[in-house]
Design an enzyme around this catalytic site. Structure first.
Site, PDB file in Angstrom:
ATOM      1  N   ASP A 179      35.866  51.486  29.315  1.00 54.07           N
ATOM      2  CA  ASP A 179      35.591  52.769  29.954  1.00 54.07           C
ATOM      3  C   ASP A 179      34.724  53.590  29.016  1.00 54.07           C
ATOM      4  O   ASP A 179      35.176  54.012  27.947  1.00 54.07           O
ATOM      5  CB  ASP A 179      36.907  53.491  30.243  1.00 54.07           C
ATOM      6  CG  ASP A 179      36.715  54.838  30.925  1.00 54.07           C
ATOM      7  OD1 ASP A 179      35.562  55.270  31.109  1.00 54.07           O
ATOM      8  OD2 ASP A 179      37.730  55.470  31.267  1.00 54.07           O
ATOM      9  N   VAL A 180      33.464  53.821  29.388  1.00 53.81           N
ATOM     10  CA  VAL A 180      32.539  54.510  28.479  1.00 53.81           C
ATOM     11  C   VAL A 180      32.906  55.968  28.256  1.00 53.81           C
ATOM     12  O   VAL A 180      32.373  56.611  27.344  1.00 53.81           O
ATOM     13  CB  VAL A 180      31.077  54.409  28.974  1.00 53.81           C
ATOM     14  CG1 VAL A 180      30.612  52.961  29.026  1.00 53.81           C
ATOM     15  CG2 VAL A 180      30.875  55.117  30.309  1.00 53.81           C
TER      16      VAL A 180
ATOM     17  N   ASN B  73      23.946  51.335  31.008  1.00 51.47           N
ATOM     18  CA  ASN B  73      23.695  51.467  32.440  1.00 51.47           C
ATOM     19  C   ASN B  73      24.795  52.215  33.183  1.00 51.47           C
ATOM     20  O   ASN B  73      24.548  52.790  34.250  1.00 51.47           O
ATOM     21  CB  ASN B  73      23.531  50.069  33.049  1.00 51.47           C
ATOM     22  CG  ASN B  73      23.515  50.082  34.556  1.00 51.47           C
ATOM     23  OD1 ASN B  73      22.551  50.509  35.191  1.00 51.47           O
ATOM     24  ND2 ASN B  73      24.604  49.618  35.161  1.00 51.47           N
TER      25      ASN B  73
ATOM     26  N   TYR C 173      23.679  66.124  37.341  1.00 50.41           N
ATOM     27  CA  TYR C 173      23.099  64.792  37.212  1.00 50.41           C
ATOM     28  C   TYR C 173      21.724  64.876  36.552  1.00 50.41           C
ATOM     29  O   TYR C 173      21.404  64.093  35.648  1.00 50.41           O
ATOM     30  CB  TYR C 173      22.988  64.151  38.594  1.00 50.41           C
ATOM     31  CG  TYR C 173      22.398  62.766  38.598  1.00 50.41           C
ATOM     32  CD1 TYR C 173      23.161  61.672  38.187  1.00 50.41           C
ATOM     33  CD2 TYR C 173      21.092  62.537  39.015  1.00 50.41           C
ATOM     34  CE1 TYR C 173      22.625  60.393  38.187  1.00 50.41           C
ATOM     35  CE2 TYR C 173      20.549  61.267  39.018  1.00 50.41           C
ATOM     36  CZ  TYR C 173      21.318  60.194  38.601  1.00 50.41           C
ATOM     37  OH  TYR C 173      20.777  58.929  38.591  1.00 50.41           O
TER      38      TYR C 173
ATOM     39  N   LYS D  46      20.598  63.154  32.873  1.00 51.02           N
ATOM     40  CA  LYS D  46      19.529  62.162  32.718  1.00 51.02           C
ATOM     41  C   LYS D  46      18.405  62.689  31.829  1.00 51.02           C
ATOM     42  O   LYS D  46      17.773  61.909  31.097  1.00 51.02           O
ATOM     43  CB  LYS D  46      18.993  61.751  34.085  1.00 51.02           C
ATOM     44  CG  LYS D  46      20.018  60.993  34.931  1.00 51.02           C
ATOM     45  CD  LYS D  46      20.543  59.747  34.231  1.00 51.02           C
ATOM     46  CE  LYS D  46      21.462  58.927  35.124  1.00 51.02           C
ATOM     47  NZ  LYS D  46      21.957  57.704  34.458  1.00 51.02           N
TER      48      LYS D  46
ATOM     49  N   THR E 137      21.361  49.887  46.361  1.00 55.11           N
ATOM     50  CA  THR E 137      22.629  49.591  45.704  1.00 55.11           C
ATOM     51  C   THR E 137      23.751  50.290  46.471  1.00 55.11           C
ATOM     52  O   THR E 137      23.496  51.127  47.334  1.00 55.11           O
ATOM     53  CB  THR E 137      22.652  50.106  44.249  1.00 55.11           C
ATOM     54  OG1 THR E 137      22.558  51.536  44.265  1.00 55.11           O
ATOM     55  CG2 THR E 137      21.507  49.519  43.433  1.00 55.11           C
TER      56      THR E 137
END
Length: 250
Positions: A56-57, A83, A148, A152, A183
């Site tokens: 779990d990042v 990713n 978001y 980024k 996706t």
């Protein structure tokens, strides 16, 4: 098989873009550790070249122990693809601190932890490739998704900063900035937009498609191809760059 003998770690490697990149690197000869929170998802796609590891990042202890386990099993990490991420939108007026922290904790803090632990092992080697999965939102604002967008932009800044820190070392640091890719994330976002606006899911999907400059949904192999190129000798002098894949100039 130019990556034979190289150990790669791909976070969020069980689905979508991450899985496509992991499979591509394995085809090029690398031993690939794929990580994610759900071990059952990783195990479903595991092959002799793809090795599942629950990690779990957003949890520092999980990242530290995960890289230690991966390194013990397959040797120093020489390719890392950060990713893992969340793609969720919420306007400023509707955003609370919990939502803000959730997005930043995954997309930016998670990448920081991933790269920090990867470099501990990569720095013992004489070759390395670091790739972060940013977004077109990292080079321009994305309407309705300020958290978001900020995450980024920050990810690109982290990538470029590290490229300068290691400028004399045999490692490269680059960000890939895709537009909308076919996706499960696009499927979920289309449903979310439809629920919020009253439009159909197909209409919502077309809204996303039109955000790509060529008005076509990207495919995962396009993103994986860029990652594979960045790991090739042909890209040995490509460093600190944002590779935009969105069907045109952003």
């Amino acid at each position: 098989m130019h990556l034979a003998g190289k150990h790669a770690v791909v976070t969020g490697g069980g689905t979508g873009i991450g899985l496509a990149i992991a499979r591509g690197l394995a085809e090029d000869g690398a031993t690939v550790t794929i990580t994610g929170r759900r071990i059952e998802v990783l195990e479903e796609v595991a092959t002799p070249g793809l090795h599942p590891l629950a990690m779990d990042v957003t949890n520092e202890d999980s990242v530290v122990s995960g890289f230690a386990e991966a390194t013990a099993a397959h040797g120093p990490v020489q390719i890392v693809v950060a990713n893992a991420g969340l793609a969720e939108g919420r306007t400023l007026a509707k955003m609370d601190m919990a939502f803000w922290r959730k997005i930043l904790a995954t997309n930016l803090d998670g990448a920081f932890l991933t790269l920090r632990e990867a470099m501990k092992t990569m720095s013992t080697t004489e070759w390395g490739r670091v790739i972060t999965m940013a977004s077109i939102a990292g080079v321009r604002g994305l309407r309705g998704a300020p958290a978001y967008t900020a995450s980024k932009h920050g990810l690109i800044g982290l990538t470029r900063g590290l490229s300068e820190d290691y400028i004399a070392a045999p490692y490269t640091f680059n960000a890939i900035c895709p537009g909308y890719v076919e996706t499960p994330i696009v499927t979920r976002n289309s449903a979310d937009i439809a629920a919020k606006t009253g439009m159909s899911e197909d209409e919502a999907r077309q809204l996303l498609v039109k955000s790509n400059r060529h008005r076509t949904m990207l495919e995962v192999d396009e993103i994986a191809g860029a990652a594979r190129w960045l790991c090739s000798d042909a890209a040995r002098s490509v460093n600190g760059q944002c590779i935009e894949i969105a069907g045109g100039q952003m």
